[in-house]
Design a protein around this motif. Sequence first.
Motif, PDB file in Angstrom:
ATOM      1  N   UNK A  97       0.839  -1.197   0.000  1.00  0.00           N
ATOM      2  CA  UNK A  97       0.000   0.000   0.000  1.00  0.00           C
ATOM      3  C   UNK A  97       0.876   1.249   0.000  1.00  0.00           C
ATOM      4  N   UNK A  98       0.293   2.361  -0.465  1.00  0.00           N
ATOM      5  CA  UNK A  98       0.990   3.651  -0.488  1.00  0.00           C
ATOM      6  C   UNK A  98       0.737   4.480   0.756  1.00  0.00           C
ATOM      7  N   UNK A  99      -0.428   4.272   1.397  1.00  0.00           N
ATOM      8  CA  UNK A  99      -0.811   5.067   2.564  1.00  0.00           C
ATOM      9  C   UNK A  99      -1.392   4.158   3.648  1.00  0.00           C
ATOM     10  N   UNK A 100      -1.510   4.702   4.841  1.00  0.00           N
ATOM     11  CA  UNK A 100      -2.146   3.967   5.936  1.00  0.00           C
ATOM     12  C   UNK A 100      -3.582   3.619   5.562  1.00  0.00           C
ATOM     13  N   UNK A 101      -4.317   4.575   4.978  1.00  0.00           N
ATOM     14  CA  UNK A 101      -5.693   4.326   4.557  1.00  0.00           C
ATOM     15  C   UNK A 101      -5.780   3.219   3.519  1.00  0.00           C
ATOM     16  N   UNK A 135     -16.055   3.930  12.133  1.00  0.00           N
ATOM     17  CA  UNK A 135     -17.373   4.284  12.657  1.00  0.00           C
ATOM     18  C   UNK A 135     -18.405   4.011  11.565  1.00  0.00           C
ATOM     19  N   UNK A 136     -19.685   4.142  11.899  1.00  0.00           N
ATOM     20  CA  UNK A 136     -20.745   3.984  10.914  1.00  0.00           C
ATOM     21  C   UNK A 136     -20.658   5.009   9.797  1.00  0.00           C
ATOM     22  N   UNK A 137     -19.950   6.122  10.040  1.00  0.00           N
ATOM     23  CA  UNK A 137     -19.761   7.163   9.031  1.00  0.00           C
ATOM     24  C   UNK A 137     -18.492   6.940   8.206  1.00  0.00           C
ATOM     25  N   UNK A 138     -17.806   5.824   8.424  1.00  0.00           N
ATOM     26  CA  UNK A 138     -16.616   5.499   7.647  1.00  0.00           C
ATOM     27  C   UNK A 138     -15.337   6.185   8.105  1.00  0.00           C
ATOM     28  N   UNK A 139     -15.347   6.786   9.276  1.00  0.00           N
ATOM     29  CA  UNK A 139     -14.142   7.419   9.831  1.00  0.00           C
ATOM     30  C   UNK A 139     -13.443   6.455  10.779  1.00  0.00           C
ATOM     31  N   UNK A 140     -12.155   6.665  10.941  1.00  0.00           N
ATOM     32  CA  UNK A 140     -11.397   5.860  11.889  1.00  0.00           C
ATOM     33  C   UNK A 140     -12.001   6.055  13.275  1.00  0.00           C
ATOM     34  N   UNK A 141     -12.325   4.972  13.928  1.00  0.00           N
ATOM     35  CA  UNK A 141     -12.949   5.045  15.253  1.00  0.00           C
ATOM     36  C   UNK A 141     -11.973   5.660  16.257  1.00  0.00           C
ATOM     37  N   UNK A 142     -12.504   6.459  17.163  1.00  0.00           N
ATOM     38  CA  UNK A 142     -11.667   7.155  18.144  1.00  0.00           C
ATOM     39  C   UNK A 142     -10.984   6.193  19.116  1.00  0.00           C
ATOM     40  N   UNK A 143     -11.499   4.999  19.256  1.00  0.00           N
ATOM     41  CA  UNK A 143     -10.916   4.017  20.192  1.00  0.00           C
ATOM     42  C   UNK A 143      -9.854   3.142  19.529  1.00  0.00           C
ATOM     43  N   UNK A 183      -3.532   3.681  15.594  1.00  0.00           N
ATOM     44  CA  UNK A 183      -2.731   3.032  14.559  1.00  0.00           C
ATOM     45  C   UNK A 183      -1.359   3.681  14.563  1.00  0.00           C
ATOM     46  N   UNK A 184      -0.352   2.841  14.599  1.00  0.00           N
ATOM     47  CA  UNK A 184       1.023   3.301  14.633  1.00  0.00           C
ATOM     48  C   UNK A 184       1.757   2.828  13.389  1.00  0.00           C
ATOM     49  N   UNK A 185       2.552   3.735  12.819  1.00  0.00           N
ATOM     50  CA  UNK A 185       3.523   3.383  11.784  1.00  0.00           C
ATOM     51  C   UNK A 185       4.843   3.352  12.524  1.00  0.00           C
ATOM     52  N   UNK A 186       5.378   2.151  12.685  1.00  0.00           N
ATOM     53  CA  UNK A 186       6.531   2.023  13.564  1.00  0.00           C
ATOM     54  C   UNK A 186       6.089   2.397  14.967  1.00  0.00           C
ATOM     55  N   UNK A 239       0.578  12.325  12.609  1.00  0.00           N
ATOM     56  CA  UNK A 239       1.177  12.425  11.280  1.00  0.00           C
ATOM     57  C   UNK A 239       0.093  12.971  10.345  1.00  0.00           C
ATOM     58  N   UNK A 240      -0.183  12.283   9.258  1.00  0.00           N
ATOM     59  CA  UNK A 240      -1.217  12.713   8.306  1.00  0.00           C
ATOM     60  C   UNK A 240      -2.443  11.813   8.356  1.00  0.00           C
ATOM     61  N   UNK A 241      -2.676  11.182   9.520  1.00  0.00           N
ATOM     62  CA  UNK A 241      -3.838  10.312   9.659  1.00  0.00           C
ATOM     63  C   UNK A 241      -3.812   9.183   8.642  1.00  0.00           C
ATOM     64  N   UNK A 242      -4.958   8.908   8.036  1.00  0.00           N
ATOM     65  CA  UNK A 242      -5.046   7.822   7.059  1.00  0.00           C
ATOM     66  C   UNK A 242      -4.298   8.149   5.780  1.00  0.00           C
ATOM     67  N   UNK A 243      -3.958   9.430   5.569  1.00  0.00           N
ATOM     68  CA  UNK A 243      -3.191   9.837   4.395  1.00  0.00           C
ATOM     69  C   UNK A 243      -1.683   9.724   4.617  1.00  0.00           C
TER      70      UNK A 243
END
Length: 93
Positions: free
Chosen positions: A27-31, A50-58, A61-64, A71-75
């Motif tokens: 993959x190119x991005x976390x998303x 979430x039901x709205x398709x956003x990363x759940x607050x609970x 996600x770590x890169x390393x 960072x840039x979230x899912x991007x």
Amino acid sequence: MATVEFIVPANWRTVAGGELGELRCSADTVGGALDWLTEAHPQFAARVYTGQGRLASWINIYVGEDDVRHLDGLDTPLSGDARLTVVPALAGG
């Protein structure tokens, strides 16, 4: 495109088809990596988004060792051999 290694929480391994803690994709991005994960193992979607398709607050996600929220979230771009760790927040008492 990065080679991505997911570290799957132990209590979610049955959702990952019994995989022993590590899943791999490109993959190119976390998303993009999460898209692959939720397509390959659809039960993850309800745990990660979430039901709205956003990363759940609970879900963290770590890169390393870096939290993607700082960072840039899912991007957040991925390169080389990336290690993503999915960590659900746990309530304690």
